[in-house]
Structures are given as C-alpha cells and as structure tokens.
Motif scaffolding. Structure first.
Motif, mmCIF file in Angstrom:
data_model
loop_
_atom_site.group_PDB
_atom_site.id
_atom_site.type_symbol
_atom_site.label_atom_id
_atom_site.label_comp_id
_atom_site.label_asym_id
_atom_site.label_seq_id
_atom_site.Cartn_x
_atom_site.Cartn_y
_atom_site.Cartn_z
ATOM 1 N N SER A 363 0.833 -1.208 0.082
ATOM 2 C CA SER A 363 0.017 0.077 0.053
ATOM 3 C C SER A 363 0.752 1.409 -0.120
ATOM 4 O O SER A 363 1.815 1.366 0.756
ATOM 5 C CB SER A 363 -0.800 -0.041 1.223
ATOM 6 N N LEU A 364 0.562 2.295 -0.941
ATOM 7 C CA LEU A 364 1.331 3.396 -1.072
ATOM 8 C C LEU A 364 0.654 4.626 -0.268
ATOM 9 O O LEU A 364 0.892 5.861 -0.158
ATOM 10 C CB LEU A 364 1.279 3.962 -2.416
ATOM 11 N N HIS A 365 -0.272 4.316 0.982
ATOM 12 C CA HIS A 365 -0.887 5.243 1.705
ATOM 13 C C HIS A 365 -1.385 4.655 3.064
ATOM 14 O O HIS A 365 -1.348 3.476 3.077
ATOM 15 C CB HIS A 365 -2.057 5.859 1.167
ATOM 16 N N HIS A 366 -1.457 5.513 3.863
ATOM 17 C CA HIS A 366 -2.023 5.078 5.257
ATOM 18 C C HIS A 366 -2.518 6.113 5.972
ATOM 19 O O HIS A 366 -2.341 7.432 5.632
ATOM 20 C CB HIS A 366 -0.683 4.562 6.322
ATOM 21 N N LEU A 367 -3.403 5.916 6.970
ATOM 22 C CA LEU A 367 -4.212 6.778 7.745
ATOM 23 C C LEU A 367 -3.171 7.996 8.611
ATOM 24 O O LEU A 367 -2.397 7.299 9.311
ATOM 25 C CB LEU A 367 -5.148 6.159 8.456
ATOM 26 N N HIS A 368 -3.124 9.242 8.297
ATOM 27 C CA HIS A 368 -2.473 10.062 9.091
ATOM 28 C C HIS A 368 -3.105 10.626 10.419
ATOM 29 O O HIS A 368 -2.529 10.524 11.410
ATOM 30 C CB HIS A 368 -1.856 11.276 8.112
ATOM 31 N N SER A 369 -4.241 10.871 10.001
ATOM 32 C CA SER A 369 -5.054 11.573 11.278
ATOM 33 C C SER A 369 -6.722 11.472 11.026
ATOM 34 O O SER A 369 -7.063 11.610 9.877
ATOM 35 C CB SER A 369 -4.718 12.947 11.569
ATOM 36 N N GLU A 370 -7.438 11.403 11.979
ATOM 37 C CA GLU A 370 -8.863 11.493 11.886
ATOM 38 C C GLU A 370 -9.505 12.576 12.551
ATOM 39 O O GLU A 370 -8.914 12.911 13.567
ATOM 40 C CB GLU A 370 -9.511 10.194 12.522
ATOM 41 N N THR A 371 -10.437 13.154 11.798
ATOM 42 C CA THR A 371 -11.031 14.351 12.194
ATOM 43 C C THR A 371 -12.424 13.990 13.125
ATOM 44 O O THR A 371 -12.736 13.070 12.839
ATOM 45 C CB THR A 371 -11.242 15.453 11.163
ATOM 46 N N SER A 372 -13.019 14.890 13.594
ATOM 47 C CA SER A 372 -14.325 14.936 14.403
ATOM 48 C C SER A 372 -15.499 15.142 13.367
ATOM 49 O O SER A 372 -16.656 15.198 13.872
ATOM 50 C CB SER A 372 -14.418 15.659 15.579
ATOM 51 N N ILE A 373 -15.081 15.349 12.040
ATOM 52 C CA ILE A 373 -16.142 15.807 11.077
ATOM 53 C C ILE A 373 -16.955 14.583 10.632
ATOM 54 O O ILE A 373 -16.466 13.754 10.095
ATOM 55 C CB ILE A 373 -15.631 16.780 9.847
ATOM 56 N N ASP A 374 -18.369 14.374 11.145
ATOM 57 C CA ASP A 374 -19.213 13.329 10.464
ATOM 58 C C ASP A 374 -19.332 13.660 9.036
ATOM 59 O O ASP A 374 -19.893 14.674 8.521
ATOM 60 C CB ASP A 374 -20.370 13.189 11.330
ATOM 61 N N MET A 375 -19.282 12.697 8.286
ATOM 62 C CA MET A 375 -19.429 12.437 6.722
ATOM 63 C C MET A 375 -21.209 13.050 6.607
ATOM 64 O O MET A 375 -21.190 13.975 5.673
ATOM 65 C CB MET A 375 -19.437 11.370 6.017
ATOM 66 N N ALA A 376 -21.871 12.590 7.537
ATOM 67 C CA ALA A 376 -23.190 12.923 7.429
ATOM 68 C C ALA A 376 -23.673 14.358 7.484
ATOM 69 O O ALA A 376 -24.708 14.853 6.902
ATOM 70 C CB ALA A 376 -24.084 12.141 8.418
ATOM 71 N N SER A 380 -24.134 17.697 0.400
ATOM 72 C CA SER A 380 -24.164 16.717 -0.745
ATOM 73 C C SER A 380 -22.743 16.650 -1.429
ATOM 74 O O SER A 380 -21.924 15.576 -1.842
ATOM 75 C CB SER A 380 -25.167 16.311 -1.250
ATOM 76 N N TYR A 381 -22.427 17.731 -2.137
ATOM 77 C CA TYR A 381 -21.357 18.232 -2.946
ATOM 78 C C TYR A 381 -20.207 17.800 -2.081
ATOM 79 O O TYR A 381 -19.157 16.882 -2.576
ATOM 80 C CB TYR A 381 -21.450 19.601 -3.432
ATOM 81 N N ASP A 382 -19.970 18.348 -0.714
ATOM 82 C CA ASP A 382 -18.753 17.868 -0.091
ATOM 83 C C ASP A 382 -18.558 16.355 0.245
ATOM 84 O O ASP A 382 -17.571 15.984 0.063
ATOM 85 C CB ASP A 382 -18.753 18.803 1.121
ATOM 86 N N GLN A 383 -19.633 15.970 0.397
ATOM 87 C CA GLN A 383 -19.375 14.239 0.657
ATOM 88 C C GLN A 383 -19.180 13.489 -0.629
ATOM 89 O O GLN A 383 -18.125 12.964 -0.328
ATOM 90 C CB GLN A 383 -21.024 13.728 0.729
#
Length: 410
Positions: A363-376, A380-383
């Motif tokens: 894999s050429l990527h990995h999780l760097h950081s998770e935010t508190s912003i919920d996708m919901a 719609s455009y930003d999702q």
C-alpha cells in the motif's frame, strides 16, 4: 542402380575474405567440398591439392566396399601429398583442409569425411545431417556440456580436431555407406553455408522443385544475404531418372585454376599446381589443432573457466539490476510519502499520507489523522468530493481543506 539425375557446384569468396580457400568438385560419380585453412600458410593451396588428388578416385568399382576403401585411400593420399608439399615449401607449414566427399556406386552412396564441412541428405521431405563435425564444440555437444544452439556462437567453434594437412601422418577418416533412393537430394557444403544459414532455411531451399543448379545458387545467395563472413561452396546432387548426360567434371573455387605463382618448384607428385613463398592478399587465420586428449582436456578446462566467468558476470549484473530496482522503488516510495489527500474513514473525514494507488500487495498510503467531522453533516457536494478523495500537495494543504469542510458544517 542409382543414377545421378543432375548435379551442380557453386563457390563464392563471400563478403569478407579477400580470396577463396574453398574448392568443390562435381564429377561423374564423385562429388566433394574442401575448405582450406592456414591463412598465409596456404589454405587455397591445400584445398586445391586435396581436390585434384581425390578427384582421381572418380571411377567405377566392383562394389560399395571397394569404393569406400578407394575413397578413404584417396583422402589419405591427399594428406601425404600435402605433407610432401609442405616439406618442399616451408612457407606453407600449417596449411590444411577439410574434405567431405561422396561417391555413388551402384545403389549405394559412399561417404568419406574429415573436418567441419558437411554432408546433408534430403529424402521424403526430411533433411538430415549425415556427417559429424570434427570440432571442439561438437565434442562438447556430444558430451552434453553445451547445446547445439550454444555451439553456433561458441568462441571455439572454429577449432578443428581433425583435418588433412601436415598435422598428422594418418588422420582418421569417417566413412559411411548409405542406400541411394530415387528422389534423394544430397548437399555437400563448407561451413560458410552451414555456419550462416539456419537449418530450417536449408530445408526450405532443398525442398524446392527447382533443379540442382538453381538450388545451389539459392543456397549461396542465402549465405551472402546472411553476411557470408567466410567462403561458401555448395555441391548439390539429385538421384533419379533419367541419368545426367556425360559432361566434363566441374571444378569450382581455388581448384578451378592452377595456382601459378613465381618460380617456386612444384610438388613432384602433383604437376600442374605451382606454389609461391608469398601470397598477394592476407587471409584471416582459421584455427585447427591435432586430435589429442591433452589438448582436448586443456580446451575443456578453458571452456569451464569461461563458463565460470560468465556465471560470475551474470550474477554481478543481476545483483546490480536488483539493487537498481530496489533503489528506484525506495526513492519512489519516499516521494509518495510527501503527498497527502483527504478522504473518509469510519464515517468521518480523515487525512491520509501517500497516494491512492497500491503496488501489488504494498500500500502506498496510510491513515495520518482522523477528524471529528461526520460525513453525514457535510453538504451532498462535499460528501461526494471526500468520498472520491481530495488531493493535497502537503500536510498543511490537507489541513486547510479540512478547515474549509469544518466551516461549511458550522
């Protein structure tokens, strides 16, 4: 009784050599090719002398065994003549010649052979090599040390173990008696043909319905098209009915004309061939060696050393290639880790380090950081943008993208 339906002999100097050291003979019942060697020592003289002496065996015999004996004796007599010539002309020391000869006697074909000129038989759509090369590489092939394909490019492929000349007083001559069938097509050639033209192309040309002369011309042309680094001589003989009319023997190559040079005395046994202590043009040396076990063992050991060096070099190149691939991968991977993108992780907006591709299991990527912003909570455009990932050239740029998304939620 086997009859010669047609025959032809063609010889060409080739595209590299300055003179023709080959000789060919197409007679009433006898046919031969001789490939002279010795460079400045007189390869053309050797093949011419041998051809003229062996041609005296072009006669009828009681049976095939008598013909085989006569043909073998003719080759040995030619060898003695060459020895006598060298004794009288020391400047010719080292000259020699191969000989591949066939004599048609009743319903048999008698073959006498020494060296690496060849005898081929085309019968019922199949082409086979009848003679066996007396070469160093052929011994390696017979011993299973190299393949026939490797022999074609082996650096010692020009080393002969047996020849006629001043090397050995009684060289071993291969003799063979084969049944003659109507429709057979025989070919004798110097290595200027067999060493250049592939077996498959020889088969194709000899399978032609054309006559002996056009086929011989095509064979020589095939060698010339392949570069013809050596002289090339071909004799083609067709067996069948009706028999060919009686014609004078055809002699080609260096034996086609007397070698008249200066005032040097001619050999006592072969009048008509005059020799000279000088040659007008230099000719590349062709190597040949006596058939001795000590020499053969020395060449085997040299070949083993060459193969060991080749394995070491291949190993070194493989190591260097692997190192280059690893270095290229490491540099590429380091570059991917300078890139970032914004995506989705467990229903929330997240920042990833690397690029979105994988290299096989890597894999050429990995999780760097998770935010508190919920996708919901996103529009719609930003999702859609986050689900498809948003590329960023740096970590700071990725953080700015996250900030804008967070502001749109508020």
């Amino acid at each position: 009784m086997a009859s010669v339906k047609a025959s032809a002999a063609v010889s060409h100097v080739g595209r590299v050599r300055s003179n023709n050291q080959d000789s060919g003979y197409a007679g009433r019942r006898l046919f031969l090719v001789a490939d002279g060697m010795g460079g400045h020592a007189g390869g053309d003289v050797a093949s011419a002398i041998a051809t003229k002496r062996i041609a005296e065996a072009d006669a009828d015999y009681e049976n095939s065994q008598a013909a085989a004996t006569a043909l073998e004796r003719a080759l040995l007599a030619a060898n003695r003549t060459l020895e006598e010539t060298v004794a009288e002309h020391s400047e010719l020391t080292g000259m020699g010649t191969t000989v591949s000869a066939m004599l048609i006697q009743q319903d048999r074909v008698v073959i006498a052979h020494i060296g690496d000129s060849r005898v081929y038989l085309f019968r019922s759509g199949e082409l086979s090599q009848v003679s066996t090369d007396h070469t160093f590489v052929q011994r390696l092939v017979d011993a299973g040390r190299i393949t026939a394909e490797e022999a074609m490019v082996h650096p010692r492929r020009s080393v002969l173990m047996r020849v006629l000349g001043d090397v050995e007083a009684n060289p071993e001559i291969d003799t063979l008696v084969i049944d003659a069938h109507p429709g057979d097509r025989w070919m004798l050639c110097s290595d200027g043909l067999s060493g250049v033209v592939a077996f498959e192309e020889l088969h194709e040309i000899l399978a032609s319905d054309a006559g002996a002369k056009p086929v011989a011309d095509r064979l020589v042309k095939a060698s010339l098209d392949g570069g013809a680094p050596d002289n090339v001589t071909v004799v083609v003989v067709d067996i069948g009915e009706p028999p060919a009319p009686e014609t004078p023997p055809l002699v080609v190559g260096s034996a086609a004309a007397p070698l008249a040079f200066g005032t040097a005395p001619e050999p006592a046994r072969r009048p008509g061939i005059r020799l000279t202590p000088f040659r007008p043009h230099p000719v590349q040396e062709t190597h040949f060696e006596p058939d001795s076990e000590e020499f053969f063992d020395e060449l085997i050991e040299e070949d083993e050393r060459r193969r060991r060096r080749r394995r070491v070099m291949w190993g070194l190149w493989i190591v260097l290639l692997v190192a280059a691939i690893v270095a290229a991968f490491a540099i590429g991977y380091q570059w991917t880790q300078t890139r970032f993108y914004v995506g989705e992780y467990n229903g929330r907006v997240a920042v990833y380090q690397g690029i979105q591709q994988d290299l096989g299991p890597i894999s050429l990527h990995h999780l760097h950081s998770e935010t508190s912003i919920d996708m919901a909570d996103l529009r719609s455009y930003d999702q859609q943008r986050v689900e498809q990932t948003i590329s960023a050239g740096s970590l700071d740029e990725a953080r700015r993208i996250v900030s804008r998304l967070e502001e749109s939620v508020e």
